[in-house]
Scaffold this motif. Structure first.
Motif, PDB file in Angstrom:
ATOM      1  N   ILE A  28       0.836  -1.205   0.000  1.00 34.76           N
ATOM      2  CA  ILE A  28       0.000   0.000   0.000  1.00 34.76           C
ATOM      3  C   ILE A  28       0.867   1.251   0.000  1.00 34.76           C
ATOM      4  O   ILE A  28       0.625   2.195  -0.750  1.00 34.76           O
ATOM      5  CB  ILE A  28      -0.963   0.000   1.217  1.00 34.76           C
ATOM      6  CG1 ILE A  28      -1.884  -1.218   1.165  1.00 34.76           C
ATOM      7  CG2 ILE A  28      -1.773   1.298   1.249  1.00 34.76           C
ATOM      8  CD1 ILE A  28      -2.711  -1.442   2.440  1.00 34.76           C
ATOM      9  N   TRP A  29       1.892   1.263   0.846  1.00 38.68           N
ATOM     10  CA  TRP A  29       2.745   2.461   0.956  1.00 38.68           C
ATOM     11  C   TRP A  29       3.424   2.786  -0.374  1.00 38.68           C
ATOM     12  O   TRP A  29       3.512   3.944  -0.763  1.00 38.68           O
ATOM     13  CB  TRP A  29       3.811   2.245   2.043  1.00 38.68           C
ATOM     14  CG  TRP A  29       3.331   2.552   3.419  1.00 38.68           C
ATOM     15  CD1 TRP A  29       2.239   2.024   4.045  1.00 38.68           C
ATOM     16  CD2 TRP A  29       3.925   3.467   4.347  1.00 38.68           C
ATOM     17  NE1 TRP A  29       2.131   2.545   5.309  1.00 38.68           N
ATOM     18  CE2 TRP A  29       3.147   3.423   5.511  1.00 38.68           C
ATOM     19  CE3 TRP A  29       5.054   4.291   4.298  1.00 38.68           C
ATOM     20  CZ2 TRP A  29       3.448   4.206   6.635  1.00 38.68           C
ATOM     21  CZ3 TRP A  29       5.366   5.063   5.412  1.00 38.68           C
ATOM     22  CH2 TRP A  29       4.563   5.011   6.570  1.00 38.68           C
ATOM     23  N   LEU A  30       3.945   1.726  -1.079  1.00 36.64           N
ATOM     24  CA  LEU A  30       4.666   1.993  -2.326  1.00 36.64           C
ATOM     25  C   LEU A  30       3.723   2.623  -3.344  1.00 36.64           C
ATOM     26  O   LEU A  30       4.123   3.447  -4.159  1.00 36.64           O
ATOM     27  CB  LEU A  30       5.281   0.697  -2.875  1.00 36.64           C
ATOM     28  CG  LEU A  30       6.390   0.104  -1.998  1.00 36.64           C
ATOM     29  CD1 LEU A  30       6.958  -1.161  -2.613  1.00 36.64           C
ATOM     30  CD2 LEU A  30       7.508   1.115  -1.739  1.00 36.64           C
ATOM     31  N   ASP A  31       2.452   2.238  -3.283  1.00 38.76           N
ATOM     32  CA  ASP A  31       1.459   2.802  -4.195  1.00 38.76           C
ATOM     33  C   ASP A  31       1.031   4.208  -3.745  1.00 38.76           C
ATOM     34  O   ASP A  31       1.027   5.150  -4.525  1.00 38.76           O
ATOM     35  CB  ASP A  31       0.248   1.861  -4.244  1.00 38.76           C
ATOM     36  CG  ASP A  31      -0.861   2.419  -5.113  1.00 38.76           C
ATOM     37  OD1 ASP A  31      -0.714   2.352  -6.344  1.00 38.76           O
ATOM     38  OD2 ASP A  31      -1.852   2.937  -4.559  1.00 38.76           O
ATOM     39  N   ALA A  32       0.694   4.335  -2.472  1.00 40.67           N
ATOM     40  CA  ALA A  32       0.065   5.576  -1.989  1.00 40.67           C
ATOM     41  C   ALA A  32       1.053   6.734  -1.843  1.00 40.67           C
ATOM     42  O   ALA A  32       0.695   7.888  -2.043  1.00 40.67           O
ATOM     43  CB  ALA A  32      -0.630   5.316  -0.650  1.00 40.67           C
ATOM     44  N   TYR A  33       2.303   6.411  -1.466  1.00 36.72           N
ATOM     45  CA  TYR A  33       3.223   7.486  -1.103  1.00 36.72           C
ATOM     46  C   TYR A  33       4.290   7.775  -2.152  1.00 36.72           C
ATOM     47  O   TYR A  33       5.119   8.665  -1.944  1.00 36.72           O
ATOM     48  CB  TYR A  33       3.883   7.164   0.244  1.00 36.72           C
ATOM     49  CG  TYR A  33       2.912   7.203   1.410  1.00 36.72           C
ATOM     50  CD1 TYR A  33       1.980   8.231   1.520  1.00 36.72           C
ATOM     51  CD2 TYR A  33       2.921   6.231   2.392  1.00 36.72           C
ATOM     52  CE1 TYR A  33       1.082   8.279   2.580  1.00 36.72           C
ATOM     53  CE2 TYR A  33       2.032   6.268   3.463  1.00 36.72           C
ATOM     54  CZ  TYR A  33       1.124   7.298   3.545  1.00 36.72           C
ATOM     55  OH  TYR A  33       0.238   7.348   4.593  1.00 36.72           O
ATOM     56  N   ALA A  34       4.265   7.030  -3.291  1.00 34.26           N
ATOM     57  CA  ALA A  34       5.316   7.196  -4.308  1.00 34.26           C
ATOM     58  C   ALA A  34       5.499   8.662  -4.707  1.00 34.26           C
ATOM     59  O   ALA A  34       6.628   9.114  -4.903  1.00 34.26           O
ATOM     60  CB  ALA A  34       4.981   6.347  -5.530  1.00 34.26           C
ATOM     61  N   GLU A  35       4.418   9.384  -4.817  1.00 30.92           N
ATOM     62  CA  GLU A  35       4.489  10.775  -5.291  1.00 30.92           C
ATOM     63  C   GLU A  35       4.590  11.782  -4.145  1.00 30.92           C
ATOM     64  O   GLU A  35       4.725  12.974  -4.379  1.00 30.92           O
ATOM     65  CB  GLU A  35       3.230  11.120  -6.080  1.00 30.92           C
ATOM     66  CG  GLU A  35       2.784  10.056  -7.041  1.00 30.92           C
ATOM     67  CD  GLU A  35       3.093  10.436  -8.487  1.00 30.92           C
ATOM     68  OE1 GLU A  35       2.611  11.492  -8.900  1.00 30.92           O
ATOM     69  OE2 GLU A  35       3.837   9.686  -9.147  1.00 30.92           O
TER      70      GLU A  35
END
Ligand SMILES: CC(C)(COP(=O)(O)OP(=O)(O)OC[C@H]1O[C@@H](n2cnc3c(N)ncnc32)[C@H](O)[C@@H]1OP(=O)(O)O)[C@@H](O)C(=O)NCCC(=O)NCCS
Length: 164
Positions: free
Chosen positions: A23-30
């Motif tokens: 989830i973090w890699l998806d949600a916080y990438a930007e």
């Protein structure tokens, strides 16, 4: 959609840590630089720490299943005398189906049972999706905080509060 909410047991720690990473890699990438994501995941989702949190009677860790599949989780605790939703994460393919709302309602029930008149959370100021969701759930911005989390990193957050 029926959401089955169950306590997170100490032995669930590896599954929750794996889900958190996805989830973090998806949600916080930007929003958050990759070294800070790695640092925060290592800090917060260390298996021993998660196991300890799951066994702590003053922390409320819950996982949400849809059709038997782990779709998200939440973790609540008492922070400086207030009831705080410390973690709320839904798998990218399962977002916007009401699972976050179900977990927040569940957290609100626990907070009320524990005698709290409100609950709080911190959210990254740039996390517009989450801020929109929290606003929909009845939270309002109460404060702004910049917290040094070590490793040369800071968290730049809104503190939001919902009256119960
Ligand atoms: C933020 C989060 C917990 C919300 O849970 P969710 O199950 O996806 O959201 P819900 O289905 O309960 O939706 C509630 C409302 O949030 C808003 N929302 C959620 N996802 C959104 C998106 N991608 N874009 C716009 N609005 C969104 C909408 O207002 C939505 O209501 P609506 O669908 O009736 O318009 C979840 O999307 C998530 O895990 N995001 C990534 C990780 C994260 O940022 N966690 C929060 C850390 S503080």
């Amino acid at each position: 959609m029926p959401v089955d909410i169950r306590p997170i047991a100490p032995d669930d720690a590896p599954a929750i840590a794996r889900l958190a990473r996805e989830i973090w890699l998806d949600a916080y990438a930007e929003i958050i630089p990759q070294p800070q994501i790695d640092y925060m995941l290592a800090q917060r989702y260390d298996h021993a720490r998660l196991r300890g949190d799951a066994a702590d009677s003053q922390k409320w860790l819950r996982q949400a299943f849809v059709d038997g599949v782990l779709a998200g989780f939440t973790a609540c605790e008492i922070c400086h005398g207030e009831f705080k939703i410390d973690k709320l994460y839904i798998h990218p393919t399962m977002q916007r189906k009401g699972i976050g709302a179900a977990l927040v309602n569940h957290a609100a029930e626990i907070a009320r049972e524990q005698g709290f008149p409100s609950m709080i959370l911190s959210v990254n100021k740039q996390n517009e999706q989450a801020i929109r969701a929290y606003t929909q759930y009845g939270f309002r911005v109460r404060d702004k905080t910049v917290t040094d989390i070590g490793g040369g990193f800071v968290m730049d957050d809104f503190v939001m509060e919902k009256t119960l």
